[in-house]
Scaffold this motif. Structure first.
Motif, PDB file in Angstrom:
ATOM      1  N   PHE A 127      -2.813  -4.528  10.349  1.00  0.00           N
ATOM      2  CA  PHE A 127      -2.225  -3.384  10.137  1.00  0.00           C
ATOM      3  C   PHE A 127      -1.250  -3.621   9.064  1.00  0.00           C
ATOM      4  O   PHE A 127      -0.306  -4.493   9.176  1.00  0.00           O
ATOM      5  CB  PHE A 127      -1.415  -3.012  11.375  1.00  0.00           C
ATOM      6  CG  PHE A 127      -0.952  -1.634  11.447  1.00  0.00           C
ATOM      7  CD1 PHE A 127      -1.700  -0.564  11.543  1.00  0.00           C
ATOM      8  CD2 PHE A 127       0.324  -1.634  11.357  1.00  0.00           C
ATOM      9  CE1 PHE A 127      -0.977   0.824  11.314  1.00  0.00           C
ATOM     10  CE2 PHE A 127       1.067  -0.340  11.173  1.00  0.00           C
ATOM     11  CZ  PHE A 127       0.215   0.968  11.132  1.00  0.00           C
ATOM     12  N   GLY A 128      -1.256  -2.512   8.030  1.00  0.00           N
ATOM     13  CA  GLY A 128      -0.007  -2.517   6.992  1.00  0.00           C
ATOM     14  C   GLY A 128      -0.696  -3.604   5.820  1.00  0.00           C
ATOM     15  O   GLY A 128      -0.023  -3.510   4.920  1.00  0.00           O
ATOM     16  N   LYS A 129      -1.963  -4.257   6.078  1.00  0.00           N
ATOM     17  CA  LYS A 129      -2.337  -5.150   4.938  1.00  0.00           C
ATOM     18  C   LYS A 129      -3.501  -4.529   4.222  1.00  0.00           C
ATOM     19  O   LYS A 129      -4.006  -3.859   4.687  1.00  0.00           O
ATOM     20  CB  LYS A 129      -2.542  -6.654   5.420  1.00  0.00           C
ATOM     21  CG  LYS A 129      -1.287  -7.429   6.056  1.00  0.00           C
ATOM     22  CD  LYS A 129      -0.277  -7.673   5.118  1.00  0.00           C
ATOM     23  CE  LYS A 129       0.903  -8.235   5.968  1.00  0.00           C
ATOM     24  NZ  LYS A 129       2.179  -8.380   5.106  1.00  0.00           N
ATOM     25  N   VAL A 176      -4.397   0.686   6.524  1.00  0.00           N
ATOM     26  CA  VAL A 176      -3.723   1.645   7.643  1.00  0.00           C
ATOM     27  C   VAL A 176      -2.452   1.489   7.570  1.00  0.00           C
ATOM     28  O   VAL A 176      -1.968   0.176   7.769  1.00  0.00           O
ATOM     29  CB  VAL A 176      -4.470   1.352   8.882  1.00  0.00           C
ATOM     30  CG1 VAL A 176      -3.818   2.501   9.756  1.00  0.00           C
ATOM     31  CG2 VAL A 176      -5.966   1.863   8.863  1.00  0.00           C
ATOM     32  N   GLU A 177      -1.422   2.595   7.265  1.00  0.00           N
ATOM     33  CA  GLU A 177      -0.113   2.183   7.197  1.00  0.00           C
ATOM     34  C   GLU A 177       0.607   3.219   8.214  1.00  0.00           C
ATOM     35  O   GLU A 177      -0.040   4.341   8.285  1.00  0.00           O
ATOM     36  CB  GLU A 177       0.327   1.979   5.577  1.00  0.00           C
ATOM     37  CG  GLU A 177       0.092   3.348   5.109  1.00  0.00           C
ATOM     38  CD  GLU A 177       0.769   3.374   3.551  1.00  0.00           C
ATOM     39  OE1 GLU A 177       0.323   2.268   2.893  1.00  0.00           O
ATOM     40  OE2 GLU A 177       0.545   4.459   2.816  1.00  0.00           O
ATOM     41  N   ALA A 178       1.953   3.037   8.366  1.00  0.00           N
ATOM     42  CA  ALA A 178       2.829   4.066   8.973  1.00  0.00           C
ATOM     43  C   ALA A 178       4.339   3.773   8.416  1.00  0.00           C
ATOM     44  O   ALA A 178       4.610   2.924   7.976  1.00  0.00           O
ATOM     45  CB  ALA A 178       2.699   3.789  10.443  1.00  0.00           C
ATOM     46  N   ARG A 219      -1.444   6.956   8.437  1.00  0.00           N
ATOM     47  CA  ARG A 219      -2.722   7.278   7.457  1.00  0.00           C
ATOM     48  C   ARG A 219      -3.263   6.129   7.074  1.00  0.00           C
ATOM     49  O   ARG A 219      -3.115   5.061   7.145  1.00  0.00           O
ATOM     50  CB  ARG A 219      -1.821   7.882   6.135  1.00  0.00           C
ATOM     51  CG  ARG A 219      -0.717   7.026   5.738  1.00  0.00           C
ATOM     52  CD  ARG A 219       0.019   7.735   4.619  1.00  0.00           C
ATOM     53  NE  ARG A 219       1.405   6.988   4.310  1.00  0.00           N
ATOM     54  CZ  ARG A 219       2.508   6.608   5.197  1.00  0.00           C
ATOM     55  NH1 ARG A 219       2.480   7.632   6.185  1.00  0.00           N
ATOM     56  NH2 ARG A 219       3.467   5.978   4.740  1.00  0.00           N
ATOM     57  N   VAL A 220      -4.807   6.502   6.618  1.00  0.00           N
ATOM     58  CA  VAL A 220      -5.625   5.612   6.025  1.00  0.00           C
ATOM     59  C   VAL A 220      -5.613   5.647   4.503  1.00  0.00           C
ATOM     60  O   VAL A 220      -5.920   6.724   4.079  1.00  0.00           O
ATOM     61  CB  VAL A 220      -7.061   5.626   6.853  1.00  0.00           C
ATOM     62  CG1 VAL A 220      -7.973   4.774   5.995  1.00  0.00           C
ATOM     63  CG2 VAL A 220      -7.219   5.470   8.093  1.00  0.00           C
ATOM     64  N   VAL A 221      -5.398   4.648   3.913  1.00  0.00           N
ATOM     65  CA  VAL A 221      -5.211   4.604   2.616  1.00  0.00           C
ATOM     66  C   VAL A 221      -6.419   4.046   1.788  1.00  0.00           C
ATOM     67  O   VAL A 221      -6.646   2.890   2.132  1.00  0.00           O
ATOM     68  CB  VAL A 221      -3.935   4.253   2.083  1.00  0.00           C
ATOM     69  CG1 VAL A 221      -3.682   4.189   0.450  1.00  0.00           C
ATOM     70  CG2 VAL A 221      -2.833   5.081   2.465  1.00  0.00           C
TER      71      VAL A 221
END
Length: 470
Positions: free
Chosen positions: A294-296, A464-466, A340-342
């Protein structure tokens, strides 16, 4: 009731602009028919004659030339923002008048392709000797593009930016998906009007807008004083006289109506029962897997197979996502919501540029068939050649007159497109019991029974980030 509405003159006011020449409110309104009905009339030959004459004229600056209309669309069309439907209504209305003039047939009107009843490309567009033909199409069946989401009883608001907004849903599905599945010129926003299918496709989109509003049940557009209508757009200098239509209730004033102004539904559409089921049932989570924390970020390659990406969450990440799920999406620090999915640096391969496909992007699809909710509950959006071309166009138009307030993707690795899929509302709909991971699925949809094989799309950085939790 259909009524005359006002038009926008500039981005600074809601003043009226000069209206089109008056049209008598009577039974003499032009009727735009479905393609099969149109083909039984002499107007088919009139349309073919006009298209052939326009294609023969190579001066792209002349409205009498075919490519003029593609260039006007490329330079001015608003996608993914207010006026998407209104701009295209004015665009095809002006085009209809031009082909009528060039054909010399005063009765010529623009027909529509009702793919909810007949999802295969009409045979008249497949004749190599017809001016309606294009040899670069890679798909002929748009069944996979069809969706009834925009016509649900819960979709009563028009403006994008609101939950269940008709304009946004109709644009993404079926509009964008049809562009993708036909492929060729139609799958690129910069040249899509070069394909004659563009015009009958957009006539149908316009018809669906009319049908949605006429269906009632609380369906309505923003008031004329709403700031949603405070923007501006252009058709270019060669068609300066065209008013900027900005409400749905203008078809009578513009002098036309459709022979069928009812919304499609699964119970009334001629689409096959199996196809209707496929549009609503959630697909099974793809078996092909890659993973990323997550976040990577990590790179992705998409081919003819569907792909699933497992996004691992630590206990801290899971607590943060759960906290954000409890907050309204509007509390996020970005317009795309707190989760969100980027996709950064999205670009097509040479094979991918041909179109004929797209990927539905889902979050946390069920691992077993026949379980879980309907497909729409998990759907984040779609990505295909058309969405990529729109994202690139929006980035290039950022700051242009009339487009300054358009959400535009930032530059991304490899100079590809940037696509962002808000995920908070989907998480709130499905409310996962466990948040040890999130699964993002790219489910391939093709417009041909014999799709091309190989890598069509590459993503430099998927993640995927938040936002920080509240």
């Amino acid at each position: 009731m259909i009524s005359r509405r006002r038009f926008i003159q500039s981005s600074l006011s809601l003043a009226l602009v000069p209206l089109l020449p008056r049209v008598a409110f009577s039974a003499s309104l032009s009727v735009r028919p479905s393609w099969p009905v149109f083909c039984l009339s002499p107007q088919l030959q009139s349309l073919c004659n006009a298209v052939a004459a326009m294609k023969a004229l190579k001066d792209v600056t002349s409205p009498n030339s075919w490519n003029y209309w593609a260039e006007t669309h490329r330079a001015n069309c608003p996608h993914g923002q207010a006026y998407f439907l209104a701009w295209h209504r004015g665009f095809i209305h002006r085009f209809e008048a031009k082909v009528r003039e060039i054909s010399g047939d005063a009765s010529l009107v623009l027909p529509y392709w009702n793919y909810y009843d007949s999802p295969t490309v009409p045979s008249e567009f497949l004749d190599p000797y017809s001016p309606l033909y294009r040899g670069d199409r890679t798909g002929s069946d748009v069944s996979g593009a069809l969706s009834y989401d925009a016509f649900a009883d819960t979709v009563i608001r028009f403006q994008r930016g609101r939950t269940n907004a008709f304009e946004a849903i109709l644009e993404t599905r079926p509009h964008n998906r049809v562009h993708n599945l036909v492929g060729g010129a139609l799958s690129s926003i910069s040249i899509s009007p070069r394909d004659p299918l563009f015009w009958v496709h957009h006539a149908n989109i316009d018809r669906l807008w009319v049908a949605w509003l006429k269906a009632g049940g609380g369906r309505k557009e923003p008031l004329t004083t709403n700031t949603y209508w405070s923007g501006n757009f252009s058709y270019g200098t060669a068609v300066d006289g065209m008013p900027r239509v900005w409400t749905a209730d203008t078809t009578t004033y513009l002098g036309y109506q459709y022979d069928n102004e009812t919304m499609p539904s699964q119970s009334t559409s001629a689409a096959r029962a199996a196809g209707a089921l496929a549009m609503t049932a959630a697909p099974m989570r793809p078996a092909t897997r890659v993973s990323v924390p997550f976040g990577k970020s990590r790179a992705l390659s998409l081919d003819e197979q569907s792909l699933n990406v497992d996004v691992g969450l630590s206990a801290t990440d899971a607590a943060r996502v759960r906290s954000l799920m409890l907050q309204p999406a509007a509390t996020g620090s970005t317009a795309d919501g707190p989760v969100r999915v980027v996709l950064d640096g999205v670009h097509l391969t040479g094979l991918g540029q041909k179109g004929g496909y797209f990927y539905n992007v889902y979050l946390n699809l069920p691992a077993q068939p026949g379980t879980g909710k309907a497909a729409g509950a998990y759907l984040l959006g779609s990505v295909g050649p058309f969405e990529i071309s729109v994202a690139r166009m929006k980035a290039s138009m950022k700051g242009m007159q009339g487009m300054a307030d358009m959400p535009a993707p930032a530059a991304s690795p490899g100079h590809g497109a940037r696509l962002v899929f808000p995920a908070t509302e989907v998480l709130q709909r499905i409310w996962p019991d466990s948040l040890d991971k999130l699964s993002v699925s790219f489910v391939r949809v093709d417009g041909s029974r014999h799709p091309t094989r190989g890598v069509v799309m590459k993503v430099d950085a998927f993640r995927v980030e938040a936002d920080p939790s509240m």
